[in-house]
Design a protein around this motif. Structure first.
Motif, PDB file in Angstrom:
ATOM      1  N   GLY A 158     -81.537  15.545 -13.381  1.00  0.00           N
ATOM      2  CA  GLY A 158     -82.766  15.160 -12.690  1.00  0.00           C
ATOM      3  C   GLY A 158     -82.825  13.696 -12.295  1.00  0.00           C
ATOM      4  O   GLY A 158     -83.887  13.208 -11.889  1.00  0.00           O
ATOM      5  N   TYR A 159     -81.699  12.985 -12.376  1.00  0.00           N
ATOM      6  CA  TYR A 159     -81.682  11.556 -12.077  1.00  0.00           C
ATOM      7  C   TYR A 159     -81.293  11.303 -10.622  1.00  0.00           C
ATOM      8  O   TYR A 159     -80.663  12.130  -9.964  1.00  0.00           O
ATOM      9  CB  TYR A 159     -80.703  10.821 -12.993  1.00  0.00           C
ATOM     10  CG  TYR A 159     -81.092  10.871 -14.453  1.00  0.00           C
ATOM     11  CD1 TYR A 159     -82.417  10.711 -14.859  1.00  0.00           C
ATOM     12  CD2 TYR A 159     -80.131  11.064 -15.437  1.00  0.00           C
ATOM     13  CE1 TYR A 159     -82.768  10.744 -16.196  1.00  0.00           C
ATOM     14  CE2 TYR A 159     -80.465  11.097 -16.782  1.00  0.00           C
ATOM     15  CZ  TYR A 159     -81.788  10.937 -17.152  1.00  0.00           C
ATOM     16  OH  TYR A 159     -82.133  10.973 -18.481  1.00  0.00           O
ATOM     17  N   GLY A 160     -81.659  10.112 -10.131  1.00  0.00           N
ATOM     18  CA  GLY A 160     -81.311   9.687  -8.786  1.00  0.00           C
ATOM     19  C   GLY A 160     -80.039   8.856  -8.781  1.00  0.00           C
ATOM     20  O   GLY A 160     -79.893   7.935  -9.588  1.00  0.00           O
ATOM     21  N   VAL A 161     -79.123   9.184  -7.879  1.00  0.00           N
ATOM     22  CA  VAL A 161     -77.848   8.468  -7.758  1.00  0.00           C
ATOM     23  C   VAL A 161     -77.945   7.518  -6.561  1.00  0.00           C
ATOM     24  O   VAL A 161     -78.090   7.958  -5.423  1.00  0.00           O
ATOM     25  CB  VAL A 161     -76.682   9.458  -7.568  1.00  0.00           C
ATOM     26  CG1 VAL A 161     -75.365   8.707  -7.415  1.00  0.00           C
ATOM     27  CG2 VAL A 161     -76.615  10.434  -8.738  1.00  0.00           C
ATOM     28  N   VAL A 162     -77.866   6.237  -6.823  1.00  0.00           N
ATOM     29  CA  VAL A 162     -78.026   5.219  -5.778  1.00  0.00           C
ATOM     30  C   VAL A 162     -76.933   5.372  -4.717  1.00  0.00           C
ATOM     31  O   VAL A 162     -75.749   5.529  -5.040  1.00  0.00           O
ATOM     32  CB  VAL A 162     -78.001   3.804  -6.389  1.00  0.00           C
ATOM     33  CG1 VAL A 162     -78.028   2.729  -5.307  1.00  0.00           C
ATOM     34  CG2 VAL A 162     -79.179   3.623  -7.346  1.00  0.00           C
ATOM     35  N   ARG A 163     -77.335   5.324  -3.458  1.00  0.00           N
ATOM     36  CA  ARG A 163     -76.395   5.492  -2.346  1.00  0.00           C
ATOM     37  C   ARG A 163     -75.932   4.166  -1.750  1.00  0.00           C
ATOM     38  O   ARG A 163     -74.808   4.040  -1.284  1.00  0.00           O
ATOM     39  CB  ARG A 163     -77.041   6.311  -1.217  1.00  0.00           C
ATOM     40  CG  ARG A 163     -77.630   7.658  -1.646  1.00  0.00           C
ATOM     41  CD  ARG A 163     -76.545   8.627  -2.120  1.00  0.00           C
ATOM     42  NE  ARG A 163     -76.959  10.019  -2.028  1.00  0.00           N
ATOM     43  CZ  ARG A 163     -77.622  10.673  -2.984  1.00  0.00           C
ATOM     44  NH1 ARG A 163     -77.967  10.061  -4.111  1.00  0.00           N
ATOM     45  NH2 ARG A 163     -77.924  11.951  -2.824  1.00  0.00           N
TER      46      ARG A 163
END
Length: 268
Positions: A158-163
């Motif tokens: 459920g985490y966001g992966v920085v682009r």
């Protein structure tokens, strides 16, 4: 263009990486409530120079500091300040050093006192994703295989992966080819070659993957203000397999942590 290194150059790079490893280990004892990131920055600069090395970040792209210290919702590139750290904070300390003409560059996210279970989980998953990515840095694979493995693991939690920010090749320059995103598609991107050296660095957010830059021109923060974690290692491709040049062992020794997480990536 990827710049493969000879075995001799890889050993010189290991020395550079270990300067950073020892610096982070020294700082591990100093990260506590009440200390400022400016104080940590001063300690780091003095220590790096005592190791016959020079700070790798200071002056690079006009960077004004030896460390980049990113607190809580800061993802990366946080500039040191006189604001004291407080109980429950996290601070990602990114450090670079130049020795023998080569760069070392890696990072660790420290807990300040006791942190919440939710933050502990974020740090655990982010660090685990680093090693999941490193396992894919092997003969026959491509950049996308590493990014996919990291992205898949973290997004499943459920985490966001920085682009917008990525890992990179490293050597006589801080940033060499290839870029190493923490997201991607299997089988895509540049193919790994023997002797290449990279800095792999998952930047994982508790909430959205979206980020913004502050007015200081450096600090990157999460768009939703939720915490972010950052861990980074330097790795070489040796005999078709990933070999760590950096280590968190000095940090673990300082903090009394027992871990064998690096064992499979050591040439013993």
């Amino acid at each position: 263009m990827i710049i493969p290194k000879t075995r001799e150059e890889i050993e010189l790079m290991r020395e550079s990486a270990l300067v950073v490893s020892r610096t982070l280990g020294m700082l591990a004892k100093e990260v506590k409530p009440g200390v400022t990131t400016n104080q940590l920055n001063k300690m780091a600069e003095e220590y790096i120079r005592s190791q016959d090395a020079i700070p790798g970040f200071l002056g690079l792209y006009d960077c004004p500091s030896t460390l980049l210290t990113s607190v809580n919702e800061a993802v990366v590139h946080g500039l040191p300040t006189d604001i004291p750290l407080k109980e429950g904070d996290i601070v990602a300390i990114d450090c670079g050093a130049i020795k023998n003409g080569f760069y070392g560059d890696h990072a660790y996210t420290f807990e300040v006192g006791e942190v919440s279970p939710e933050i502990k989980k974020l740090l655990k998953i982010t660090k685990e994703s680093l090693y999941i990515g490193i396992r894919e840095f092997k003969k026959g694979n491509r950049v996308g295989d590493v990014g996919y493995a990291i992205q898949n693991y973290c997004e499943a939690q459920g985490y966001g992966v920085v682009r917008e920010l990525v890992g990179h090749g490293i050597g006589r320059k801080m940033h060499e080819d290839p870029e190493m995103p923490n997201y991607g598609r299997r089988g895509r991107g540049k193919k790994f070659v023997e002797g290449m050296t990279i800095a792999l660095e998952p930047m994982i957010n508790m909430g959205t993957h979206r980020v913004k830059q502050l007015n200081d021109g450096w600090t990157i923060v999460t768009l939703d203000g939720q915490p972010s974690a950052h861990f980074e290692h330097d790795i070489a491709l040796v005999d078709g397999k990933p070999e760590l040049l950096s280590t968190f062992d000095y940090i673990y020794e300082a903090l009394g942590i027992t871990s064998d997480e690096e064992k499979e990536f050591r040439n013993l």
